[in-house]
Design a protein around this motif. Structure first.
Motif, PDB file in Angstrom:
ATOM      1  N   GLY A  92       0.796  -1.253   0.010  1.00  0.00           N
ATOM      2  CA  GLY A  92       0.050   0.031  -0.050  1.00  0.00           C
ATOM      3  C   GLY A  92       0.737   1.209  -0.021  1.00  0.00           C
ATOM      4  N   THR A  93       0.088   2.388   0.332  1.00  0.00           N
ATOM      5  CA  THR A  93       0.959   3.621   0.375  1.00  0.00           C
ATOM      6  C   THR A  93       1.724   3.968   1.387  1.00  0.00           C
ATOM      7  OG1 THR A  93      -1.218   4.677  -0.594  1.00  0.00           O
ATOM      8  CG2 THR A  93       0.334   6.153   0.168  1.00  0.00           C
ATOM      9  N   LEU A  94       3.040   3.988   1.086  1.00  0.00           N
ATOM     10  CA  LEU A  94       4.279   4.375   1.872  1.00  0.00           C
ATOM     11  C   LEU A  94       4.281   5.586   2.371  1.00  0.00           C
ATOM     12  CD1 LEU A  94       6.674   2.006  -0.054  1.00  0.00           C
ATOM     13  CD2 LEU A  94       5.433   1.566   1.966  1.00  0.00           C
ATOM     14  N   LYS A  95       5.000   5.857   3.717  1.00  0.00           N
ATOM     15  CA  LYS A  95       4.960   7.111   4.284  1.00  0.00           C
ATOM     16  C   LYS A  95       6.217   7.986   4.014  1.00  0.00           C
ATOM     17  CE  LYS A  95       2.566   5.648   8.581  1.00  0.00           C
ATOM     18  NZ  LYS A  95       2.445   5.641  10.076  1.00  0.00           N
ATOM     19  N   LYS A  96       7.346   7.355   3.372  1.00  0.00           N
ATOM     20  CA  LYS A  96       8.491   8.162   3.038  1.00  0.00           C
ATOM     21  C   LYS A  96       8.970   7.404   1.878  1.00  0.00           C
ATOM     22  CE  LYS A  96      11.545   5.468   6.373  1.00  0.00           C
ATOM     23  NZ  LYS A  96      10.440   4.613   6.951  1.00  0.00           N
ATOM     24  N   THR A  97       9.706   8.401   0.912  1.00  0.00           N
ATOM     25  CA  THR A  97      10.399   8.064  -0.357  1.00  0.00           C
ATOM     26  C   THR A  97      11.364   7.096  -0.181  1.00  0.00           C
ATOM     27  OG1 THR A  97      11.934   9.682  -0.111  1.00  0.00           O
ATOM     28  CG2 THR A  97       9.815  10.352  -1.025  1.00  0.00           C
ATOM     29  N   GLU A  98      12.035   6.899   1.092  1.00  0.00           N
ATOM     30  CA  GLU A  98      13.058   5.751   1.228  1.00  0.00           C
ATOM     31  C   GLU A  98      12.495   4.377   1.380  1.00  0.00           C
ATOM     32  OE1 GLU A  98      14.680   9.603   2.880  1.00  0.00           O
ATOM     33  OE2 GLU A  98      12.830   8.549   2.991  1.00  0.00           O
ATOM     34  N   ASP A  99      11.062   4.540   1.560  1.00  0.00           N
ATOM     35  CA  ASP A  99      10.239   3.180   1.803  1.00  0.00           C
ATOM     36  C   ASP A  99      10.200   2.389   0.370  1.00  0.00           C
ATOM     37  OD1 ASP A  99       9.934   3.567   4.286  1.00  0.00           O
ATOM     38  OD2 ASP A  99       7.811   4.018   4.174  1.00  0.00           O
ATOM     39  N   LEU A 100      10.548   3.091  -0.725  1.00  0.00           N
ATOM     40  CA  LEU A 100      10.418   2.250  -2.109  1.00  0.00           C
ATOM     41  C   LEU A 100      11.590   1.488  -2.129  1.00  0.00           C
ATOM     42  CD1 LEU A 100       9.176   5.400  -4.280  1.00  0.00           C
ATOM     43  CD2 LEU A 100       7.858   3.378  -3.551  1.00  0.00           C
ATOM     44  N   LEU A 101      12.909   2.125  -1.826  1.00  0.00           N
ATOM     45  CA  LEU A 101      13.931   1.251  -1.836  1.00  0.00           C
ATOM     46  C   LEU A 101      13.879   0.051  -0.784  1.00  0.00           C
ATOM     47  CD1 LEU A 101      16.940   0.675  -2.805  1.00  0.00           C
ATOM     48  CD2 LEU A 101      17.733   2.455  -0.953  1.00  0.00           C
ATOM     49  N   SER A 102      13.355   0.223   0.431  1.00  0.00           N
ATOM     50  CA  SER A 102      12.965  -0.812   1.371  1.00  0.00           C
ATOM     51  C   SER A 102      12.185  -1.998   0.841  1.00  0.00           C
ATOM     52  CB  SER A 102      12.273  -0.495   2.594  1.00  0.00           C
ATOM     53  OG  SER A 102      13.574   0.577   3.397  1.00  0.00           O
ATOM     54  N   VAL A 103      11.254  -1.448  -0.032  1.00  0.00           N
ATOM     55  CA  VAL A 103      10.231  -2.702  -0.764  1.00  0.00           C
ATOM     56  C   VAL A 103      11.029  -3.379  -1.615  1.00  0.00           C
ATOM     57  CG1 VAL A 103       8.268  -2.930  -1.994  1.00  0.00           C
ATOM     58  CG2 VAL A 103       8.330  -1.272  -0.302  1.00  0.00           C
ATOM     59  N   GLU A 104      11.974  -2.748  -2.333  1.00  0.00           N
ATOM     60  CA  GLU A 104      12.909  -3.530  -3.389  1.00  0.00           C
ATOM     61  C   GLU A 104      13.744  -4.225  -2.689  1.00  0.00           C
ATOM     62  OE1 GLU A 104      12.815  -3.438  -6.787  1.00  0.00           O
ATOM     63  OE2 GLU A 104      10.599  -2.341  -6.455  1.00  0.00           O
ATOM     64  N   ARG A 105      14.138  -4.002  -1.334  1.00  0.00           N
ATOM     65  CA  ARG A 105      15.168  -4.862  -0.888  1.00  0.00           C
ATOM     66  C   ARG A 105      14.239  -6.113  -0.377  1.00  0.00           C
ATOM     67  NH1 ARG A 105      17.595   0.260   1.519  1.00  0.00           N
ATOM     68  NH2 ARG A 105      20.013  -0.017   1.233  1.00  0.00           N
ATOM     69  N   TRP A 106      13.164  -5.853   0.110  1.00  0.00           N
ATOM     70  CA  TRP A 106      12.295  -7.196   0.423  1.00  0.00           C
ATOM     71  C   TRP A 106      12.085  -8.028  -0.620  1.00  0.00           C
ATOM     72  CZ3 TRP A 106       9.800  -9.195   4.884  1.00  0.00           C
ATOM     73  CH2 TRP A 106       9.127  -9.957   4.590  1.00  0.00           C
ATOM     74  N   SER A 129      17.309  -8.094  14.314  1.00  0.00           N
ATOM     75  CA  SER A 129      17.967  -8.157  13.023  1.00  0.00           C
ATOM     76  C   SER A 129      18.499  -9.445  12.736  1.00  0.00           C
ATOM     77  CB  SER A 129      19.567  -7.350  13.251  1.00  0.00           C
ATOM     78  OG  SER A 129      19.161  -5.844  13.507  1.00  0.00           O
ATOM     79  N   GLU A 130      18.541 -10.473  13.645  1.00  0.00           N
ATOM     80  CA  GLU A 130      18.787 -11.923  13.248  1.00  0.00           C
ATOM     81  C   GLU A 130      17.483 -12.374  12.558  1.00  0.00           C
ATOM     82  OE1 GLU A 130      19.345 -16.225  15.386  1.00  0.00           O
ATOM     83  OE2 GLU A 130      19.921 -14.274  16.527  1.00  0.00           O
ATOM     84  N   LEU A 131      16.336 -12.020  12.973  1.00  0.00           N
ATOM     85  CA  LEU A 131      15.232 -12.467  11.857  1.00  0.00           C
ATOM     86  C   LEU A 131      15.088 -11.808  10.618  1.00  0.00           C
ATOM     87  CD1 LEU A 131      12.399 -12.592  14.851  1.00  0.00           C
ATOM     88  CD2 LEU A 131      13.978 -14.435  14.024  1.00  0.00           C
ATOM     89  N   LEU A 132      15.436 -10.500  10.854  1.00  0.00           N
ATOM     90  CA  LEU A 132      15.267  -9.598   9.444  1.00  0.00           C
ATOM     91  C   LEU A 132      16.509 -10.010   8.449  1.00  0.00           C
ATOM     92  CD1 LEU A 132      13.709  -7.083   8.262  1.00  0.00           C
ATOM     93  CD2 LEU A 132      15.822  -5.696   9.026  1.00  0.00           C
ATOM     94  N   SER A 133      17.024 -10.583   8.939  1.00  0.00           N
ATOM     95  CA  SER A 133      18.470 -11.069   8.042  1.00  0.00           C
ATOM     96  C   SER A 133      17.927 -12.140   7.106  1.00  0.00           C
ATOM     97  CB  SER A 133      19.578 -11.752   8.990  1.00  0.00           C
ATOM     98  OG  SER A 133      20.747 -12.158   8.093  1.00  0.00           O
ATOM     99  N   ARG A 134      16.771 -12.924   7.164  1.00  0.00           N
ATOM    100  CA  ARG A 134      16.312 -13.842   6.330  1.00  0.00           C
ATOM    101  C   ARG A 134      15.547 -12.958   5.318  1.00  0.00           C
ATOM    102  NH1 ARG A 134      14.170 -16.704  10.915  1.00  0.00           N
ATOM    103  NH2 ARG A 134      11.867 -16.406   9.934  1.00  0.00           N
ATOM    104  N   PHE A 135      15.080 -11.934   5.532  1.00  0.00           N
ATOM    105  CA  PHE A 135      14.432 -11.033   4.665  1.00  0.00           C
ATOM    106  C   PHE A 135      15.054  -9.850   3.844  1.00  0.00           C
ATOM    107  CE2 PHE A 135      11.661 -13.087   7.858  1.00  0.00           C
ATOM    108  CZ  PHE A 135      10.802 -13.797   7.190  1.00  0.00           C
ATOM    109  N   MET A 136      16.016  -9.267   4.685  1.00  0.00           N
ATOM    110  CA  MET A 136      16.520  -7.716   4.336  1.00  0.00           C
ATOM    111  C   MET A 136      17.964  -8.125   4.717  1.00  0.00           C
ATOM    112  SD  MET A 136      13.431  -5.140   4.752  1.00  0.00           S
ATOM    113  CE  MET A 136      13.689  -3.919   3.790  1.00  0.00           C
ATOM    114  N   PRO A 137      18.653  -8.689   4.262  1.00  0.00           N
ATOM    115  CA  PRO A 137      20.092  -9.031   4.883  1.00  0.00           C
ATOM    116  C   PRO A 137      20.720  -7.516   5.007  1.00  0.00           C
ATOM    117  CG  PRO A 137      19.976 -10.107   2.897  1.00  0.00           C
ATOM    118  CD  PRO A 137      18.637  -9.650   3.103  1.00  0.00           C
ATOM    119  N   ASP A 138      20.791  -6.874   4.000  1.00  0.00           N
ATOM    120  CA  ASP A 138      21.468  -5.569   3.991  1.00  0.00           C
ATOM    121  C   ASP A 138      21.314  -4.636   5.041  1.00  0.00           C
ATOM    122  OD1 ASP A 138      19.311  -5.177   2.543  1.00  0.00           O
ATOM    123  OD2 ASP A 138      20.034  -3.633   1.338  1.00  0.00           O
TER     124      ASP A 138
END
Length: 549
Positions: free
Chosen positions: A19-33, A91-100
């Motif tokens: 859905g609609t994201l709150k900040k422009t940087e979120d677009l890059l986070s979605v690409e990472r996901w 961060s250990e859990l997030l590592s499986r989804f967004m390691p960077d």
């Protein structure tokens, strides 16, 4: 198998679902996901919607730093990254989804290490803070798990190893004033146990806001703290492993780990209660039974027999910590137990940090079935979430204090993947688990069928599960089919290695693999190794059942 669920899985558009994201940087986070290829669908729109609501809120918790790096924040009222949580287990859990993002978060704590070796307990937009130590999950374990899962970057490992080595020196010289070999707690916040009866009549912060001092006028301080001591024990185990990986001897770290665990049992373990307690300055046990036990066990203290005893007496005991929505932060039969969750408290309510720390303790000893009994009610509670709070009512499962709390968000993502998803484990394995969220609350259906997708080393894996069967697809071609209630373990290339029984019942059936139908019989927690076209039992530890007293 329902072709409609498979079609929905393949048609999912992550941007549309987030859905609609709150900040422009979120677009890059979605690409990472999206690089992980992870997607989830369920026959229940409610469960599927809350999954993508969690993913939307996760983007709120990922914030840009200098340069192109993004890091994880705790979320809600906590604007920053905390060592006890964000910088370790989360961060250990997030590592499986967004390691960077996970790696950048780990590195924050090395980058801001003080000259004397103290690692900050939090890093916020205002900068690093060093007032207390506030550590629970061992940083070295989380760093190691990220390292083996994501390409074994030696430069990253070396930076973290040297930072953690210096921090170990700081703790050894400043947090063992009584010469016991234990790590001492100087205040409530050292362990993040806000409002816990464990720390009644002890200040929240160290003396003069100095992490190396305790109030000299306190009748109780310093405490010999079992969770802090176990943390350092586990740290040293993994530092030994890292040393070997980096080409140096880990023998000194191994010897230090042995000394730590000896001190832990000598000073903080009560054999009559089979429980770990603090010791106050007079040498008395602080007899408050808290989630300290789960913390110590998650630090890999004790063998399986020791862990099983803890399950029977405490963790799976409905008069202790096994509430309707486990785990409580104080034993329920303690007169100081407070079930309310509308504020930041560790005086009784179930906290999502305890809930996400639990799987390692169970899985370390092969207690996979018992862990599902924890995950099922928590997923029922999560399916109703709107805010993703920090605390949970142990009675009703209603979410409590704060919102957009990353440990709660990551709990949903993690538990879905452990129960009915595709989980990369140990750097070498993939787990395909054929279970479903069960209708635990008021007959509300969570899902009678789910679909899960993940990309591993360029290969697209999909898992469809219903009440009878689970099917694995590999690059959109059917690859394996196996009965409900079983976990299939493969290597990262998808080659079958073993089966694990994930139900309390014995399951008899067959798995289709490479054009063959391979029969098997498997009991709860049993592990069957695949060799020479058939299965042989390599572990059969049985099941530990819940207790009432």
């Amino acid at each position: 198998m329902n072709s409609e669920v498979l079609k929905r899985l393949r048609d999912i558009n992550i941007e549309d679902r987030v859905g609609t994201l709150k900040k422009t940087e979120d677009l890059l986070s979605v690409e990472r996901w999206k690089q992980s290829g992870t997607a989830f669908t369920a026959s229940s729109e409610e469960l599927e919607d809350v999954y993508y609501s969690a993913l939307h809120k996760l983007m709120d918790c990922i914030v840009p730093m200098t340069g192109n790096s993004h890091v994880l924040h705790e979320g809600g009222v906590y604007r920053g990254s905390w060592l006890e949580s964000t910088g370790t287990i989360s961060s250990e859990l997030l590592s499986r989804f967004m390691p960077d993002v996970a790696e950048a978060t780990f590195l924050l704590f090395a980058d801001y290490q003080r000259e004397d070796g103290l690692i900050p307990y939090k890093i916020t937009p205002a900068g690093p803070a060093y007032r207390q130590i506030q550590m629970v999950t061992p940083l070295a374990r989380s760093v190691w798990n990220h390292y083996v899962l994501n390409g074994r970057d030696r430069n990253f490992l070396s930076r973290m190893y040297h930072a953690m080595s210096r921090f170990d020196d700081w703790l050894a010289t400043r947090r063992d004033t009584r010469g016991t070999g234990c790590v001492e707690a100087f205040c409530t916040f050292d362990t993040g146990h806000d409002l816990s009866p464990r720390f009644w009549h002890i200040p929240d912060t160290p003396h003069l806001d100095d992490a190396a001092q305790f109030n000299p006028d306190s009748p109780l301080l310093p405490l010999l703290a079992p969770d802090l001591t176990a943390n350092v024990y586990c740290q040293r185990l993994y530092l030994s492993r890292m040393a070997g990986e980096l080409g140096v001897s880990g023998a000194e770290w191994s010897a230090k780990a042995v000394a730590s665990v000896k001190s832990l049992f000598s000073h903080c373990y009560d054999e009559a209660d089979a429980f770990f307690y603090d010791r106050d300055r007079k040498g008395r046990f602080v007899r408050v039974q808290s989630d300290v036990l789960l913390r110590v066990l998650a630090c890999e203290v004790g063998d399986r027999e020791f862990f099983d005893q803890a399950l029977r007496r405490y963790l799976l005991n409905t008069s202790k910590f096994f509430a309707k929505y486990p785990f409580t932060s104080i034993a329920m039969d303690d007169p100081r137990f407070d079930p309310f969750s509308s504020y930041n408290t560790w005086a009784g309510s179930s906290n999502f940090l305890s809930i996400i720390r639990a799987p390692h303790a169970f899985e370390h000893h092969g207690r996979y079935v018992e862990l599902t009994w924890v995950m099922q009610p928590i997923l029922s509670a999560l399916s109703r979430m709107k805010r993703f709070g920090q605390t949970l009512s142990p009675w009703t499962g209603e979410e409590g204090y704060t919102d957009t709390y990353s440990p709660a968000i990551l709990c949903l993502l993690d538990y879905i993947e452990r129960l009915c998803g595709i989980l990369p484990a140990g750097g070498e394995e993939l787990w395909f688990t054929g279970l479903l969220p069960y209708n635990m609350d008021h007959g509300r259906e969570l899902a009678h069928e789910t679909g899960y997708r993940r990309v591993v080393d360029g290969t697209v894996y999909e898992l469809l599960t219903n009440r009878e069967t689970a099917v694995i697809y590999r690059d959109q071609a059917e690859y394996m089919c196996f009965p409900f209630g079983v976990r299939v373990v493969t290597d990262r290339s998808g080659r079958l290695q073993k089966l694990i029984g994930m139900s309390v019942r014995t399951i008899e059936g067959s798995i289709s693999y490479l054009g063959q139908s391979l029969p098997f019989i498997i009991k709860g927690n049993e592990q069957l190794e695949y060799t020479d076209g058939g299965f042989s039992s390599i572990s059969d530890i049985g099941v530990v059942f819940p207790e009432y007293r």
